[in-house]
Scaffold this motif. Structure first.
Motif, PDB file in Angstrom:
ATOM      1  N   PHE A 197       0.798  -1.220   0.000  1.00 47.63           N
ATOM      2  CA  PHE A 197       0.000   0.000   0.000  1.00 47.63           C
ATOM      3  C   PHE A 197       0.837   1.280   0.000  1.00 47.63           C
ATOM      4  CE2 PHE A 197      -3.405  -2.651   2.281  1.00 47.63           C
ATOM      5  CZ  PHE A 197      -4.072  -2.902   1.098  1.00 47.63           C
ATOM      6  N   GLY A 198       2.147   1.191  -0.129  1.00 49.85           N
ATOM      7  CA  GLY A 198       2.997   2.372  -0.040  1.00 49.85           C
ATOM      8  C   GLY A 198       2.924   3.269  -1.259  1.00 49.85           C
ATOM      9  N   PHE A 199       3.328   4.523  -1.074  1.00 46.69           N
ATOM     10  CA  PHE A 199       3.328   5.539  -2.120  1.00 46.69           C
ATOM     11  C   PHE A 199       4.725   5.851  -2.642  1.00 46.69           C
ATOM     12  CE2 PHE A 199      -0.723   6.264  -0.201  1.00 46.69           C
ATOM     13  CZ  PHE A 199      -1.500   6.973  -1.090  1.00 46.69           C
ATOM     14  N   ALA A 200       5.742   5.141  -2.201  1.00 45.03           N
ATOM     15  CA  ALA A 200       7.116   5.575  -2.442  1.00 45.03           C
ATOM     16  C   ALA A 200       7.495   5.579  -3.917  1.00 45.03           C
ATOM     17  CB  ALA A 200       8.093   4.704  -1.657  1.00 45.03           C
ATOM     18  N   GLY A 201       6.832   4.807  -4.756  1.00 43.12           N
ATOM     19  CA  GLY A 201       7.104   4.855  -6.179  1.00 43.12           C
ATOM     20  C   GLY A 201       7.811   3.629  -6.699  1.00 43.12           C
ATOM     21  N   VAL A 202       8.205   3.709  -7.964  1.00 43.21           N
ATOM     22  CA  VAL A 202       8.702   2.547  -8.698  1.00 43.21           C
ATOM     23  C   VAL A 202       9.949   1.957  -8.057  1.00 43.21           C
ATOM     24  CG1 VAL A 202       9.658   1.772 -10.891  1.00 43.21           C
ATOM     25  CG2 VAL A 202       7.655   3.275 -10.862  1.00 43.21           C
ATOM     26  N   ALA A 326       2.920   4.451 -19.321  1.00 42.48           N
ATOM     27  CA  ALA A 326       4.358   4.423 -19.065  1.00 42.48           C
ATOM     28  C   ALA A 326       4.642   4.121 -17.600  1.00 42.48           C
ATOM     29  CB  ALA A 326       4.979   5.758 -19.464  1.00 42.48           C
ATOM     30  N   TYR A 327       3.857   4.718 -16.695  1.00 41.59           N
ATOM     31  CA  TYR A 327       4.084   4.482 -15.267  1.00 41.59           C
ATOM     32  C   TYR A 327       3.779   3.036 -14.903  1.00 41.59           C
ATOM     33  CZ  TYR A 327       3.999   5.117 -10.228  1.00 41.59           C
ATOM     34  OH  TYR A 327       4.260   5.004  -8.879  1.00 41.59           O
ATOM     35  N   GLU A 332       5.269  -2.686 -13.667  1.00 43.26           N
ATOM     36  CA  GLU A 332       5.332  -4.062 -14.158  1.00 43.26           C
ATOM     37  C   GLU A 332       6.770  -4.558 -14.158  1.00 43.26           C
ATOM     38  OE1 GLU A 332       3.381  -6.448 -17.914  1.00 43.26           O
ATOM     39  OE2 GLU A 332       4.360  -4.534 -18.319  1.00 43.26           O
ATOM     40  N   ALA A 333       7.687  -3.722 -14.644  1.00 44.37           N
ATOM     41  CA  ALA A 333       9.106  -4.097 -14.661  1.00 44.37           C
ATOM     42  C   ALA A 333       9.648  -4.257 -13.244  1.00 44.37           C
ATOM     43  CB  ALA A 333       9.911  -3.051 -15.424  1.00 44.37           C
TER      44      ALA A 333
END
Length: 386
Positions: A197-202, A326-327, A332-333
């Motif tokens: 559930f975190g927002f930290a990003g990719v 793109a995000y 996915e990667a």
């Protein structure tokens, strides 16, 4: 790749009338989600967290959504499993009933409900919550395996039948809220799917996926809570998608600022969220909030890590369809198997939520479905003959 939405029932300026409308709007958004191709809806369970989450009875909300839909999966993301919130047998009974009524569409997640506000309401003892969540998962995974169920651990349960039994055998798929490294390692050891559930990003998602896959490689099965192992790695994706990407960012940043300030209020003893922010520069305001949190922690000699200010990171799927695609490809990667779209935030108008859902269904989800079909066809054509 699977796509879902998660509902907190957040709202600014809460009144009984606005609260009722917010919950009904969430139902409409979930129904549209099925119509445009989403795989799942999740609903949280929180208590007494004004502004942040008015979703206190997700089993009722999800049952109502199930009655209005026919294919989309219905997810508890999550049930508060410490015993003072929910006795594990009651969770099992309600889960089985919803699995029956939905035609076998239920997914069941576990969490601690660890805010002081919630724990004090129900008399939950914080230091007991990890053990109680683990025991609840074990009970739920075993309660229907025999005609009568007996358990002796933290709880003592003499032999009883537990009714009804779910459609999915031996039980609906199990998940667990897993945002930090230790909870991801526990999810791997328990054999339940992590809900990140975190927002930290990719970059943080990629790091957490490495932690999770490493824990899977190390586990020996001795702590599995069930014979049914679920390694489904689902990650949060805050998103607003509009034809005007700058407007989408403004609306998304405002919604996320409200989310971040609400969660900081209840989890970190910060002030209540600022509610009148329509005319603010919310992109810069949320960055200033993050800097204030870091400064406060430094002053108190408390370490700062990526999760400390994760909720203030606005580098998400805010923009047009091309940017969102793109995000998601980056997620996915990074290892995501499911994208949990966070659209309904406390200041985001219902019509913007609906437009975002529609745009995901019209363009973004089909892009990934087509991509998967192409990859499957290429794999077949590349397979050796004979």
């Amino acid at each position: 790749m699977q796509f879902s939405m998660i509902f907190e029932a957040q709202l600014n300026h809460p009144t009984p009338e606005r609260e009722r409308q917010c919950i009904l709007d969430c139902v409409s958004q979930a129904v549209l989600g099925e119509q445009v191709g989403f795989d799942r809806v999740w609903a949280v369970e929180h208590h007494a967290l004004r502004w942040y989450a008015h979703m206190s009875a997700p089993e009722i909300f999800l049952t109502y959504v199930a009655a209005k839909t026919s294919t989309i999966r219905i997810g508890h993301g999550v049930v508060c499993m410490p015993f003072q919130y929910n006795h594990p047998v009651r969770v099992a009974e309600r889960a089985a009933m919803l699995d029956i009524l939905s035609g076998g569409r239920l997914d069941l997640g576990a969490g601690r409900g660890a805010t002081a506000q919630e724990m004090s309401l129900f008399g939950v003892e914080a230091d007991r919550t990890p053990a109680e969540v683990e025991e609840a998962l074990r009970i739920i995974a075993n309660v229907w395996r025999e005609d009568t169920f007996e358990w002796h651990g933290l709880l003592d349960i003499d032999p009883h039948p537990v009714l009804p039994q779910p459609v999915q055998k031996p039980h609906p798929p199990l998940f667990m809220a897993s945002t930090k490294q230790n909870s991801l390692e526990l999810a791997a050891e328990y054999g339940v799917g992590p809900l990140v559930f975190g927002f930290a990003g990719v970059d943080e998602v990629a790091h957490l996926n490495e932690v999770y896959t490493s824990a899977i490689a190390r586990r020996d099965g001795s702590r599995f809570v069930s014979t049914e192992v679920n390694d489904h790695f689902a990650v949060l994706c805050p998103t607003i998608v509009l034809s005007d990407p700058e407007e989408a960012l403004r609306i998304g940043a405002r919604g996320q600022r409200f989310f971040a300030e609400s969660i900081t209020h209840w989890y970190g003893a910060g002030p209540p969220p600022v509610q009148d922010t329509l005319d603010d520069d919310n992109v810069n305001a949320i960055k200033a909030d993050a800097e204030a949190v870091v400064a406060r922690l430094h002053e108190a000699n408390i370490p700062v890590n990526p999760n400390t200010v994760a909720t203030y990171n606005v580098s998400h799927a805010y923009g047009d369809e091309e940017g969102a695609i793109a995000y998601v490809e980056h997620l996915e990667a990074a290892g995501a198997k499911e994208i949990m779209c966070l659209i309904q935030m406390g200041t985001v108008p219902h019509e913007i939520c609906m437009e975002t859902i529609q745009r995901w269904g019209d363009t973004i989800i089909p892009y990934f479905r087509d991509k998967e079909a192409r990859q499957a066809a290429e794999a077949v054509s590349a397979a050796p003959v004979g």
